[in-house]
Enzyme design. Structure first.
Site, PDB file in Angstrom:
ATOM      1  N   CYS A  59      13.040  11.980   6.163  1.00  0.00           N
ATOM      2  CA  CYS A  59      13.004  11.423   7.525  1.00  0.00           C
ATOM      3  C   CYS A  59      14.331  11.609   8.249  1.00  0.00           C
ATOM      4  O   CYS A  59      14.364  11.856   9.443  1.00  0.00           O
ATOM      5  CB  CYS A  59      12.633   9.950   7.470  1.00  0.00           C
ATOM      6  SG  CYS A  59      13.673   9.000   6.360  1.00  0.00           S
TER       7      CYS A  59
ATOM      8  N   GLU B 210       9.992   1.867  10.444  1.00  0.00           N
ATOM      9  CA  GLU B 210      10.961   2.895  10.019  1.00  0.00           C
ATOM     10  C   GLU B 210      10.233   4.227  10.181  1.00  0.00           C
ATOM     11  O   GLU B 210       9.340   4.541   9.399  1.00  0.00           O
ATOM     12  CB  GLU B 210      11.358   2.697   8.545  1.00  0.00           C
ATOM     13  CG  GLU B 210      11.866   1.314   8.193  1.00  0.00           C
ATOM     14  CD  GLU B 210      13.227   1.004   8.755  1.00  0.00           C
ATOM     15  OE1 GLU B 210      13.957   1.943   9.100  1.00  0.00           O
ATOM     16  OE2 GLU B 210      13.558  -0.184   8.874  1.00  0.00           O
TER      17      GLU B 210
ATOM     18  N   LYS C 175       0.858  -1.193   0.000  1.00  0.00           N
ATOM     19  CA  LYS C 175       0.000   0.000   0.000  1.00  0.00           C
ATOM     20  C   LYS C 175       0.889   1.236   0.000  1.00  0.00           C
ATOM     21  O   LYS C 175       1.741   1.392   0.878  1.00  0.00           O
ATOM     22  CB  LYS C 175      -0.886   0.036   1.253  1.00  0.00           C
ATOM     23  CG  LYS C 175      -1.823   1.225   1.247  1.00  0.00           C
ATOM     24  CD  LYS C 175      -2.425   1.515   2.612  1.00  0.00           C
ATOM     25  CE  LYS C 175      -1.982   2.833   3.198  1.00  0.00           C
ATOM     26  NZ  LYS C 175      -2.129   4.030   2.385  1.00  0.00           N
TER      27      LYS C 175
ATOM     28  N   GLY D 135      -4.546   0.149   5.566  1.00  0.00           N
ATOM     29  CA  GLY D 135      -3.372  -0.086   6.418  1.00  0.00           C
ATOM     30  C   GLY D 135      -3.733  -0.914   7.632  1.00  0.00           C
ATOM     31  O   GLY D 135      -3.012  -1.860   8.005  1.00  0.00           O
TER      32      GLY D 135
ATOM     33  N   GLY E  43      -4.778   4.709   5.250  1.00  0.00           N
ATOM     34  CA  GLY E  43      -4.123   3.925   6.295  1.00  0.00           C
ATOM     35  C   GLY E  43      -5.134   3.376   7.281  1.00  0.00           C
ATOM     36  O   GLY E  43      -5.019   2.245   7.741  1.00  0.00           O
TER      37      GLY E  43
ATOM     38  N   GLU F 191       9.324  16.644  15.096  1.00  0.00           N
ATOM     39  CA  GLU F 191       9.619  16.546  13.662  1.00  0.00           C
ATOM     40  C   GLU F 191       8.717  17.526  12.906  1.00  0.00           C
ATOM     41  O   GLU F 191       7.494  17.411  12.953  1.00  0.00           O
ATOM     42  CB  GLU F 191       9.369  15.116  13.171  1.00  0.00           C
ATOM     43  CG  GLU F 191       9.840  14.900  11.750  1.00  0.00           C
ATOM     44  CD  GLU F 191       9.576  13.491  11.246  1.00  0.00           C
ATOM     45  OE1 GLU F 191       8.476  12.974  11.476  1.00  0.00           O
ATOM     46  OE2 GLU F 191      10.481  12.926  10.611  1.00  0.00           O
TER      47      GLU F 191
END
Ligand code: NAP
Length: 472
Positions: free
Chosen positions: A279, A245, A170, A207, A203, A379
């Site tokens: 990232c 990740e 996906k 997901g 998702g 982030e």
């Protein structure tokens, strides 16, 4: 505009059970660039059933057979390079001058890398009265983000093929088209039916259905830390392997002995490429006090020299943010940085000069940032650099490690040995030493809330393996 209306499941293009379509907005123009079908749980069931059936025969093919398919995919990647690159420009907004080099060119290289590694699946190791072997883990669900869609795809698919796994992929809703092209590539090389399957949808629906599915043996997820936790929770009742990740807030220590011009050049390129949506971007520059003011001056000059504009223009380095939502998030952080008392030295919340439409954010630098500020801890995922001052190397290392993340890092010191000594003290999965370039053979992954997996290199193959010990 690209239009797809079928999923690739069990070697066939099939009409989805789900209804409706996802319309992908080009972030530079606001126009629709692609339309793809939305699936539902029944599509996930069909794809998983196909992968489960295919695993019976695919997992016992010879390593040489799987190596051969990977080499054919590398050839196919060359043929589809321009198509794939254009999807990255149209859906992510990454400027064309970098889209192929960072996203698409590695596809063939990584296929070749794992073609070389397929033979490791047939190795046996003797330990006392035991023989240790590795086997493909089984059916793998792969969930990817939008920021490096093709690089993330091949970092999962190539080792899974090498190992003898079957898979359902996906892509993120923002960047789906490359996945349909990749399915066409698998079809073109004659990959057996059911080895590679695609579904599309959010998702929350697709997901979650993949993560919780009882016939999925491994779910490998790249994305935000929050969604990674949801995937882990959904996967827990079936005790499948979960490889994560996740995000980062990576530090870059620059010592007083560094070649400052080269060090700042490296840092600005790193944070600003892909408009800061990377990232492992080095978002916190931690600089010795004796060279701090000069470092700020150089960083501002280099940032203000970057070209901003239409991602189809080969002279442009900075494109739009991938979506309106991402732009809003970044602007919110810039306002927060100002409110927290950081010194805005370039950029800010105004549209970059000359831009009137599109999700553009001006490349932004904050000086006099302290590591406890939200802009240094969270982030941002945009073109925003935090410059932090230190006076001793222990303090620099403490600042570097004072983060919930641990994906990447960098050190630029007087020489590589001195930098390596500092690098060993940083809790992160990667460290660039004095401008060291990325290496597709090196494992990539994070400590702490940046994840628990490793992609690429031998460790990347290992993720898709079970280990067996036979006692004689
Ligand atoms: P995201 O919102 O977490 O989404 C990533 C993927 O997960 C998308 O395909 C998304 O689907 C799906 N998803 C969302 N919620 C889910 C759930 N509850 N269950 C299952 N799947 C779910 O992340 P993003 O905004 O796309 O990507 C940016 C993030 O990825 C950043 O944090 C970045 O640091 C991280 N990243 C990490 C690496 C690495 O290697 N460590 C590499 C690249 C990016 P939809 O979007 O289609 O709904």
């Amino acid at each position: 505009m690209r239009t797809y209306d079928k999923f690739y499941i069990n070697g066939q293009w099939v009409t989805p059970n789900g209804t409706g379509t996802d319309e992908v907005i080009n972030p530079a123009t606001g126009e629709i660039s692609a339309s793809v079908p939305l699936g539902n749980e029944a599509d996930v069931d069909a794809a998983v059933a196909a992968a489960k059936e295919a695993f019976k025969t695919w997992s016992v093919t010879s390593a040489a057979t799987r190596e051969d398919f990977l080499r054919k995919l590398a050839v196919e990647a060359e043929k589809r390079n321009a198509d794939l690159t254009q999807t990255v420009v149209d859906e992510l907004g990454m400027p064309i001058q970098n889209a192929a080099a960072y996203q698409v060119d590695p596809l063939g290289i990584i296929c070749e890398s794992f073609a070389d590694k397929a033979k490791h699946m047939e190795e046996e190791k003797e330990v006392g009265n035991s023989i240790i072997t590795v086997e493909a883990i089984g059916v793998c669900a792969m969930i990817n983000p939008w920021n490096y869609p093709i690089w993330q795809l091949i970092g999962k698919v190539a080792p899974a093929i090498a190992a003898g796994c079957t898979m359902i992929v996906k892509a993120a809703s923002q960047t789906p088209s490359h996945l349909f092209i990749f399915a066409e590539m698998c079809e073109a090389v004659g990959l057996p039916a059911g080895v590679f399957n695609i579904v599309h949808g959010s998702g929350r629906v697709i997901g979650n259905a993949l993560s919780s599915h009882p016939d999925v043996d491994l779910v490998t997820f790249t994305g935000s830390t929050g969604a990674g936790v949801q995937v882990t929770n959904a996967a827990a009742p079936t005790v499948k392997r979960v490889c994560l990740e996740l995000g980062g807030k990576s530090p870059y220590i620059i010592t007083e002995e560094a070649d400052l011009d080269a060090a700042i050049d490296f840092g600005i390129n790193d944070i600003m490429v892909n408009t800061g949506q990377t990232c492992n971007a080095l978002t916190r520059m931690v600089i010795h006090e004796s060279v701090y003011d000069k470092a700020v001056e150089l960083a501002v000059a280099k940032t203000e020299a970057l070209t901003v504009g239409d991602p189809n223009d080969p002279s442009i380095f900075i494109g739009p943010m991938a979506s309106e939502g991402q732009k809003a998030t970044v602007l919110e952080y810039i306002n927060k940085g100002i409110a927290e008392g950081a010194r805005l030295v370039t950029g800010g919340t105004e549209m970059p000069a000359g831009m009137t439409t599109g999700n553009y954010v001006a490349p932004t630098i904050f000086a006099d940032v302290t590591n406890d500020m939200a802009i240094a801890q969270e982030e941002i995922f945009g073109p925003v650099l935090c410059m932090i001052k230190y006076s001793g190397i222990d303090e620099a290392v403490e600042i570097a490690n004072d983060t919930p993340f641990g994906l990447a890092s960098a050190v630029w010191a007087g020489d590589k040995d001195k930098a390596k000594t500092i690098a060993k003290r940083i809790k992160a999965g990667q460290c660039a030493i004095n401008g060291g370039e990325p290496n597709h053979e090196a494992p990539f992954g994070g400590y702490k809330e940046s994840g628990n997996g490793r992609e690429f290199g031998d460790a990347g193959l290992h993720e898709y393996c079970e280990i067996k010990a036979m006692q004689f």
